[in-house]
Motif scaffolding. Structure first.
Motif, short mmCIF file in Angstrom:
data_model
loop_
_atom_site.label_atom_id
_atom_site.label_comp_id
_atom_site.label_asym_id
_atom_site.label_seq_id
_atom_site.Cartn_x
_atom_site.Cartn_y
_atom_site.Cartn_z
N VAL A 239 0.85 -0.99 -0.10
CA VAL A 239 0.00 -0.23 0.10
C VAL A 239 0.94 1.28 -0.26
CG1 VAL A 239 -2.05 1.32 1.18
CG2 VAL A 239 -1.78 -0.90 0.47
N ALA A 240 2.23 1.00 0.57
CA ALA A 240 3.26 2.58 1.07
C ALA A 240 3.69 2.86 -0.78
CB ALA A 240 4.15 2.49 2.32
N GLU A 241 3.67 1.52 -1.52
CA GLU A 241 4.79 1.69 -3.06
C GLU A 241 2.57 1.99 -3.81
OE1 GLU A 241 6.53 -0.49 -6.43
OE2 GLU A 241 6.23 -1.69 -4.01
N PHE A 242 2.15 1.86 -3.78
CA PHE A 242 0.70 2.29 -4.43
C PHE A 242 0.69 3.68 -3.89
CE2 PHE A 242 -3.75 3.05 -3.76
CZ PHE A 242 -4.05 2.33 -4.81
N PHE A 243 0.91 4.09 -2.94
CA PHE A 243 0.17 5.48 -2.30
C PHE A 243 1.75 6.90 -3.46
CE2 PHE A 243 -2.07 5.25 1.50
CZ PHE A 243 -3.12 4.85 1.01
N ASN A 244 2.26 6.81 -3.36
CA ASN A 244 2.92 6.81 -4.51
C ASN A 244 2.23 7.34 -5.99
OD1 ASN A 244 5.50 7.10 -2.66
ND2 ASN A 244 6.45 5.31 -3.65
N HIS A 245 1.92 6.69 -6.61
CA HIS A 245 1.23 7.12 -7.46
C HIS A 245 -0.69 7.22 -7.19
CE1 HIS A 245 2.85 4.62 -10.31
NE2 HIS A 245 3.87 3.50 -9.33
N GLY A 246 -0.67 6.98 -6.11
CA GLY A 246 -2.47 7.46 -5.72
C GLY A 246 -2.12 9.46 -5.41
N ARG A 309 9.46 11.04 -12.01
CA ARG A 309 10.10 10.71 -11.19
C ARG A 309 9.46 8.52 -11.15
NH1 ARG A 309 14.95 12.51 -8.22
NH2 ARG A 309 14.78 11.01 -6.91
N LEU A 310 8.50 8.66 -11.20
CA LEU A 310 7.61 7.83 -11.50
C LEU A 310 7.59 6.91 -12.47
CD1 LEU A 310 4.01 8.79 -8.90
CD2 LEU A 310 5.98 7.18 -8.64
N GLU A 311 7.93 7.38 -13.36
CA GLU A 311 7.23 6.61 -14.92
C GLU A 311 9.32 6.57 -15.06
OE1 GLU A 311 3.86 8.69 -17.21
OE2 GLU A 311 5.89 10.04 -17.50
N SER A 312 9.80 7.47 -14.39
CA SER A 312 11.67 6.61 -14.68
C SER A 312 11.99 5.43 -13.73
CB SER A 312 12.78 8.00 -14.66
OG SER A 312 12.24 8.40 -13.76
N ASP A 313 10.55 5.05 -12.76
CA ASP A 313 10.89 4.29 -11.51
C ASP A 313 12.74 4.28 -10.92
OD1 ASP A 313 8.90 2.30 -13.03
OD2 ASP A 313 10.61 1.37 -14.12
N GLU A 314 12.50 5.92 -10.42
CA GLU A 314 13.81 5.77 -9.21
C GLU A 314 11.90 6.40 -8.40
OE1 GLU A 314 15.86 9.17 -10.43
OE2 GLU A 314 14.56 9.87 -12.10
N ASP A 315 13.15 6.77 -6.94
CA ASP A 315 12.05 6.36 -5.60
C ASP A 315 11.28 7.89 -5.32
OD1 ASP A 315 11.53 6.37 -2.89
OD2 ASP A 315 13.16 6.70 -2.57
N ALA A 316 10.08 7.58 -5.58
CA ALA A 316 9.48 9.07 -5.68
C ALA A 316 8.81 9.22 -4.80
CB ALA A 316 8.38 9.01 -7.06
N ALA A 317 9.17 8.79 -3.41
CA ALA A 317 7.92 8.65 -2.69
C ALA A 317 7.76 10.30 -1.93
CB ALA A 317 8.89 7.73 -1.59
N GLU A 318 8.93 11.17 -2.01
CA GLU A 318 9.26 12.09 -1.35
C GLU A 318 8.69 12.90 -2.47
OE1 GLU A 318 12.91 14.22 -0.70
OE2 GLU A 318 14.11 12.61 -1.99
N TRP A 319 8.42 13.15 -3.69
CA TRP A 319 8.03 13.85 -4.49
C TRP A 319 6.97 13.91 -4.72
CZ3 TRP A 319 11.66 17.49 -6.04
CH2 TRP A 319 12.97 17.43 -5.98
N ALA A 320 6.23 12.21 -3.89
CA ALA A 320 4.67 12.15 -4.54
C ALA A 320 4.16 12.77 -3.42
CB ALA A 320 4.21 10.63 -4.27
N ALA A 321 4.67 12.83 -2.40
CA ALA A 321 4.53 13.96 -1.57
C ALA A 321 3.96 15.39 -1.52
CB ALA A 321 4.88 12.96 0.71
N ILE A 372 1.22 14.64 7.01
CA ILE A 372 1.50 13.16 6.90
C ILE A 372 1.97 13.59 6.20
CG2 ILE A 372 1.36 10.91 5.94
CD1 ILE A 372 0.79 10.76 8.88
N GLN A 373 2.59 14.13 4.37
CA GLN A 373 3.15 14.15 3.60
C GLN A 373 3.85 14.90 4.28
OE1 GLN A 373 1.67 12.78 1.06
NE2 GLN A 373 -0.52 12.20 2.33
N ARG A 374 4.00 16.38 5.31
CA ARG A 374 5.08 16.71 5.64
C ARG A 374 6.07 15.73 6.70
NH1 ARG A 374 1.35 20.60 6.03
NH2 ARG A 374 2.33 22.50 4.68
N ASP A 375 5.29 14.86 7.16
CA ASP A 375 6.55 13.73 7.61
C ASP A 375 7.19 12.87 7.06
OD1 ASP A 375 5.84 14.54 10.16
OD2 ASP A 375 4.54 12.88 9.93
N ILE A 376 7.02 12.98 5.83
CA ILE A 376 7.59 11.89 4.78
C ILE A 376 8.88 12.26 3.53
CG2 ILE A 376 7.15 10.71 2.25
CD1 ILE A 376 4.65 9.76 3.06
#
Length: 382
Positions: A239-246, A309-321, A372-376
């Motif tokens: 779910v955490a990985e899914f949330f980067n897209h969501g 970032r997402l489309e290039s399969d890079e770690d995008a957690a902070e960018w999505a947040a 939550i986004q600020r925490d990420i």
């Protein structure tokens, strides 16, 4: 005035963006006031979108979908939410959770459950939040206990899109008793006609009336072992990985709403006169519009960087947040300024800016509140 220009949109997403824009202008925007007032589910708009290939478009061609990219989904969300957020959320939610199923599900699960969604024969949803737990993904308490070849679900879920309308729901539950709270959740496909599954619509919300969220209860609801998605105990990570897209898609929703607020403000101040001159001639009003535009362009640029970032399969957690945080708060700021510029006209029920003002509150909450986004972002600061 078209703030959602194509300059930042990847070439492979421009055709989809244009089709989404055309559809939204023809089918979504004209119906927005009616569905906001009635609170009915916009099934006729959904059916029209299916005919145009604009529903469940991210499912891959292998399973009957269009196989569209993150960028195409984002471009679609921008246009749908500029036209109307409630109908937009109903349209985007038709395939909520299918990304996880396609990535982690078995071939049998994908053939059985993805194909009908892609064909427009089924509706799905995803159940994560609970009445007492919203943003704490590792703290969800709805449980699933193994009994022979079945899992037995008990508990409640809240704020669940399509909980009543869906044919099946992807449900996030606690399956393990471990010291590590990130290792004790799993995902199950639960058909909504299962014994022990009960759902009811949540009473009228502040905004997005055309979308439907539900309260679901599970009382000894049994599903077979084969309905477990991915590995037991790996639900949190999936779910955490899914949330980067969501979260990137939610950022696009915020951008669409911000564009709508700016367009409404621009049209109003240029059409209205006060003290013998156009309201747009006042310097303070011009500065308000300039600030809105600057915030908007900054947030949209950040969104499309997250897409890259997402489309290039890079770690995008902070960018999505960051994208979700910035876009949704920008939408709220723009709506606040726009309704102030409208004066008394902005608070009328039938005013579009009044609907936008209420709608912008919701994307700030779902898929993680701003805190939550600020925490990420902080946790990924290095």
């Amino acid at each position: 005035m078209d703030l959602l220009g194509e300059s930042v949109v990847p070439a492979n997403a421009i055709d989809t963006k244009r089709r989404a824009q055309s559809f939204a202008r023809e089918h979504v925007k004209p119906a927005a006031g009616e569905y906001f007032e009635s609170g009915e589910y916009p099934m006729d708009v959904i059916e029209a979108a299916r005919e145009k290939g604009l529903v469940a478009q991210e499912i891959s061609k292998e399973y009957g979908g269009a196989g569209r990219s993150v960028g195409e989904a984002v471009a679609t969300a921008e246009e749908f939410f500029r036209a109307d957020a409630g109908i937009g959320l109903a349209l985007m939610g038709q395939s909520f959770g299918t990304g996880i199923l396609e990535q982690f599900g078995t071939e049998k699960q994908k053939d059985t459950y993805l194909r009908p969604i892609a064909a427009g024969e089924m509706i799905t949803g995803m159940a994560i939040s609970e009445p007492e737990t919203g943003s704490d993904l590792a703290g969800m308490e709805t449980s699933a206990t193994k009994e022979g070849s079945e899992w037995v679900l008990n508990g409640e879920k809240y704020w669940i899109g399509n909980g009543v309308e869906a044919d099946w729901i992807l449900v996030y539950v606690c399956t393990e008793e471990t010291d590590d709270r990130h290792d004790n959740h799993s995902l199950f496909i639960v058909p909504t006609d299962s014994d022990g599954y009960d759902a009811e619509h949540i009473p009228k919300k502040i905004g997005m009336h055309a979308s439907k969220q539900s309260h679901i209860t599970f009382e000894n609801c049994r599903v077979p072992q084969e309905n477990l998605v991915g590995e037991r105990g790996e639900g949190f990570r999936m779910v955490a990985e899914f949330f980067n897209h969501g979260r990137t898609r939610v950022a696009a929703q915020g951008i669409g709403l911000a564009a709508a607020a700016i367009e409404e403000a621009w049209a109003f101040v240029h059409d209205r006169e006060e003290f013998g001159r156009s309201v747009s001639d006042f310097q303070s009003v011009r500065h308000d519009l300039a600030d809105m535009r600057t915030q908007f362009e900054s947030a949209r640029t950040l969104l499309w960087h997250a897409v890259e970032r997402l489309e290039s399969d890079e770690d995008a957690a902070e960018w999505a947040a960051m994208a979700k945080l910035n876009a949704t708060e920008t939408a709220a700021d723009c709506a606040q300024t726009a309704i102030r510029l409208h004066g008394g006209w902005g608070v009328l029920d039938e005013s579009r800016i009044g609907r936008i003002y209420r709608d912008v509150r919701m994307p700030m909450v779902y898929e993680g509140v701003s805190e939550i986004q600020r925490d990420i972002v902080y946790e990924n600061f290095a």
